[in-house]
Design an enzyme around this catalytic site. Structure first.
Site, PDB file in Angstrom:
ATOM      1  N   GLY A 118       0.850  -1.190   0.000  1.00 47.07           N
ATOM      2  CA  GLY A 118       0.000   0.000   0.000  1.00 47.07           C
ATOM      3  C   GLY A 118       0.882   1.234   0.000  1.00 47.07           C
ATOM      4  O   GLY A 118       2.023   1.202  -0.468  1.00 47.07           O
ATOM      5  N   ARG A 119       0.352   2.317   0.562  1.00 44.12           N
ATOM      6  CA  ARG A 119       1.108   3.579   0.553  1.00 44.12           C
ATOM      7  C   ARG A 119       2.485   3.424   1.198  1.00 44.12           C
ATOM      8  O   ARG A 119       3.495   3.856   0.655  1.00 44.12           O
ATOM      9  CB  ARG A 119       0.359   4.648   1.344  1.00 44.12           C
ATOM     10  N   ILE A 120       2.492   2.820   2.405  1.00 38.67           N
ATOM     11  CA  ILE A 120       3.763   2.742   3.140  1.00 38.67           C
ATOM     12  C   ILE A 120       4.722   1.767   2.450  1.00 38.67           C
ATOM     13  O   ILE A 120       5.904   2.070   2.274  1.00 38.67           O
ATOM     14  CB  ILE A 120       3.526   2.376   4.624  1.00 38.67           C
ATOM     15  N   ARG A 141      -2.234  -8.361  -1.514  1.00 37.83           N
ATOM     16  CA  ARG A 141      -3.509  -8.988  -1.888  1.00 37.83           C
ATOM     17  C   ARG A 141      -3.760  -8.829  -3.379  1.00 37.83           C
ATOM     18  O   ARG A 141      -4.193  -9.733  -4.055  1.00 37.83           O
ATOM     19  CB  ARG A 141      -4.662  -8.313  -1.131  1.00 37.83           C
ATOM     20  N   THR A 157       7.313  -2.568  10.926  1.00 36.56           N
ATOM     21  CA  THR A 157       6.869  -1.260  11.431  1.00 36.56           C
ATOM     22  C   THR A 157       5.357  -1.138  11.283  1.00 36.56           C
ATOM     23  O   THR A 157       4.814  -0.035  11.346  1.00 36.56           O
ATOM     24  CB  THR A 157       7.544  -0.098  10.654  1.00 36.56           C
ATOM     25  N   ARG A 170       2.235  -3.809  12.398  1.00 34.92           N
ATOM     26  CA  ARG A 170       1.579  -4.229  13.639  1.00 34.92           C
ATOM     27  C   ARG A 170       2.226  -5.534  14.103  1.00 34.92           C
ATOM     28  O   ARG A 170       2.448  -6.447  13.293  1.00 34.92           O
ATOM     29  CB  ARG A 170       0.083  -4.465  13.411  1.00 34.92           C
ATOM     30  N   GLU A 183       1.937  -5.232  22.782  1.00 34.82           N
ATOM     31  CA  GLU A 183       2.440  -3.929  23.218  1.00 34.82           C
ATOM     32  C   GLU A 183       1.759  -3.417  24.472  1.00 34.82           C
ATOM     33  O   GLU A 183       0.528  -3.563  24.577  1.00 34.82           O
ATOM     34  CB  GLU A 183       2.189  -2.901  22.088  1.00 34.82           C
ATOM     35  N   HIS A 218       7.513   1.636  19.075  1.00 38.47           N
ATOM     36  CA  HIS A 218       6.384   2.062  18.218  1.00 38.47           C
ATOM     37  C   HIS A 218       6.474   3.569  17.916  1.00 38.47           C
ATOM     38  O   HIS A 218       5.614   4.341  18.359  1.00 38.47           O
ATOM     39  CB  HIS A 218       5.036   1.730  18.875  1.00 38.47           C
ATOM     40  N   GLY A 224       7.209   4.723  14.601  1.00 33.72           N
ATOM     41  CA  GLY A 224       7.261   4.862  13.142  1.00 33.72           C
ATOM     42  C   GLY A 224       6.748   6.193  12.627  1.00 33.72           C
ATOM     43  O   GLY A 224       7.341   6.810  11.751  1.00 33.72           O
TER      44      GLY A 224
HETATM   45  C1  8YV Z   1       0.384   5.782  15.403  1.00 39.51           C
HETATM   46  C2  8YV Z   1       0.185   3.786  13.835  1.00 39.51           C
HETATM   47  O1  8YV Z   1       1.361   6.214  16.259  1.00 39.51           O
HETATM   48  O2  8YV Z   1      -1.257   5.245  12.670  1.00 39.51           O
HETATM   49  C3  8YV Z   1      -0.998   4.113  12.997  1.00 39.51           C
HETATM   50  O3  8YV Z   1      -1.686   3.156  12.636  1.00 39.51           O
HETATM   51  O4  8YV Z   1       0.550   2.696  13.980  1.00 39.51           O
HETATM   52  C4  8YV Z   1       1.013   4.756  14.530  1.00 39.51           C
HETATM   53  O5  8YV Z   1       1.978   5.240  13.697  1.00 39.51           O
HETATM   54  C5  8YV Z   1      -0.762   5.286  16.217  1.00 39.51           C
HETATM   55  O6  8YV Z   1      -1.611   4.442  15.542  1.00 39.51           O
HETATM   56  C6  8YV Z   1      -1.545   6.418  16.782  1.00 39.51           C
HETATM   57  O7  8YV Z   1      -2.834   6.011  17.147  1.00 39.51           O
END
Ligand code: 8YV
Length: 328
Positions: free
Chosen positions: A159-161, A181, A241, A243, A272, A290, A292
Site C-alpha cells: 500500500g502507501r507505506i 492482496r 513497522t 503491527r 504492546e 512504536h 514509526g
Molecule cells: C500511530 C500507527 O502512532 O497510525 C498508525 O496506525 O501505527 C502509529 O503510527 C498510532 O496508531 C496512533 O494512534
C-alpha cells in the site's frame, strides 16, 4: 447531531496546536496527563460524548460500543490503523469511523528504512560500544556487518507505506520484491522496479530482508506464522513497522535464538507494550518503541486530519477518511 458544540473526548495528549484548535471548534475533554484510558473510562466517554478521538492504545470493542449514548455518532481515530476498533459493530450501530491515512506514510517509511539499514550494519551495537567506552581503536575485521545494496527486499503489503519503502530501498540499490492482496498496476511496478510474488511462501524463501507493511486484520494475524518464518533463509532479516500481531512473536524469538533467522528490526510488538524478553538481549535485534510515525510534523498532520474529519461530519457531510468494513 445536537445544535450545541459537539462534545469531543480525546483519549490521549495530542500536540498543543491541535488541542488548541479543537477547543476553538468543539467542546473538548482533553487527557492532560496522557494516561492510557481504562475500559471503564472509555465506556463513560462514549456514554456522554458525541465524538471520540481514540488512538492505538484504546481498544474500542463491542463492550465499549454497547455503552454508546444516543448522541455518540463518530469515532475519529488518531492514526491510520484501525485494528483496535470494532469497525463492523460501529457501522451496524450507525457510528461513523474515520482514520488518518497518507500523512504518516513518509515518516513510517523512513523509520522502516532506518531498521533495514540498522540491523545488517549493526548500528545499535555500535552505539552500545561507544556508550560503554569499549571503542579501543579501529580494526579491519571488527564490527563487520553485511552490505545492504544488491540484496533482495521482500515487502509484505504494498500500500502507501510499502510503496514508500520501495522507493527508498531502490535508492539504496536493493532489489524490490513484494507480496500483496492485489498486484499493482504494471506502470507502478515498473516505476518501483518491483517484482510481484503471488505466493508469499515462495517469496519468503528467497529474500534477504523482509519488511512487513500490511495492516493487521483477521486475514493478516500471524501471517508470518512459525511455519512461514521457518521458510526464511538463516541470514534473512525481518523488519516490522506495521503491527506486531502480523508476526508470531514467540516463534520469531525462538527462531532468532536458534540462528534460523539472521536478525530483526521491530518497531511494533504483538502484546504492546510488552516485548518477548528474549528479543531484548539479542545483539542482532534492534527494537524501537512504536515510533514509526513519531515526528512532530506527522503528529500535527494527523491531528489536522482528525479535525477535518470531525468538522466535515459535524457539518453533515461524509468525512474524507471514512473507514467502512468492506475496506478492511
Ligand atoms: C500511530 C500507527 O502512532 O497510525 C498508525 O496506525 O501505527 C502509529 O503510527 C498510532 O496508531 C496512533 O494512534
Amino acid at each position: 447531531m445536537t445544535a450545541h458544540k459537539p462534545l469531543v473526548v480525546v483519549t490521549r495528549k495530542l500536540p498543543d496546536v491541535i488541542e488548541t484548535r479543537m477547543a476553538e471548534l468543539f467542546e473538548v475533554e482533553l487527557n492532560t496527563d496522557d494516561h492510557a484510558m481504562t475500559p471503564e473510562e472509555l465506556c463513560d466517554a462514549v456514554s456522554r460524548a458525541d465524538i471520540l478521538v481514540p488512538t492505538v492504545t484504546d481498544r474500542i470493542d463491542k463492550r465499549i460500543l454497547s455503552n454508546a449514548g444516543e448522541n455518540f455518532r463518530c469515532i475519529a481515530n488518531f492514526g491510520a490503523g484501525v485494528d483496535h476498533i470494532d469497525v463492523e459493530t460501529a457501522w451496524q450501530r450507525g457510528i461513523t469511523v474515520t482514520n488518518t491515512p497518507g500523512v504518516l506514510t513518509e515518516d513510517t517509511a523512513d523509520l522502516t528504512m532506518a531498521l533495514i539499514l540498522a540491523v545488517p550494519r549493526r548500528i545499535a551495537e555500535g552505539v552500545d560500544v561507544m556508550r560503554a567506552g569499549e571503542f579501543h581503536g579501529w580494526s579491519p575485521t571488527w564490527m563487520m556487518g553485511h552490505r545492504v545494496g544488491g540484496k533482495r527486499l521482500g515487502i509484505i503489503g504494498m500500500g502507501r507505506i510499502g510503496q514508500a519503502v520501495a522507493r527508498r530501498a531502490k535508492a539504496f540499490n536493493l532489489q524490490i520484491h513484494y507480496h500483496n492482496r492485489k498486484r499493482l498496476p504494471r506502470v507502478v511496478e515498473e516505476e518501483l522496479g518491483a517484482t510481484y510474488w503471488e505466493s508469499l511462501d515462495q517469496m519468503l524463501a528467497r529474500m534477504d530482508i523482509i519488511s512487513v507493511n500490511c495492516p493487521h486484520t483477521p486475514a493478516t494475524f500471524h501471517l508470518l506464522s512459525a511455519r512461514r518464518l521457518k521458510l526464511l533463509q538463516p541470514h534473512a532479516i525481518v523488519v516490522n513497522t506495521a503491527r506486531g500481531e502480523v508476526i508470531d512473536e514467540n516463534s520469531l524469538a525462538r527462531l532468532l535464538e536458534e540462528g534460523a533467522i539472521g536478525g530483526a528490526g521491530l518497531d511494533v510488538f504483538e502484546h504492546e507494550p510488552a516485548v518477548n524478553p528474549k528479543l531484548l538481549t539479542m545483539k542482532n535485534v534492534v527494537l524501537l518503541p512504536h515510533m514509526g510515525s513519531g515526528t512532530i510534523e506527522g503528529r500535527v498532520d494527523m491531528g489536522e486530519k482528525v479535525i477535518i474529519n470531525i468538522k466535515t461530519f459535524v457539518d453533515g457531510h461524509k468525512p474524507p477518511d471514512r473507514v467502512i468494513p468492506s475496506m478492511l
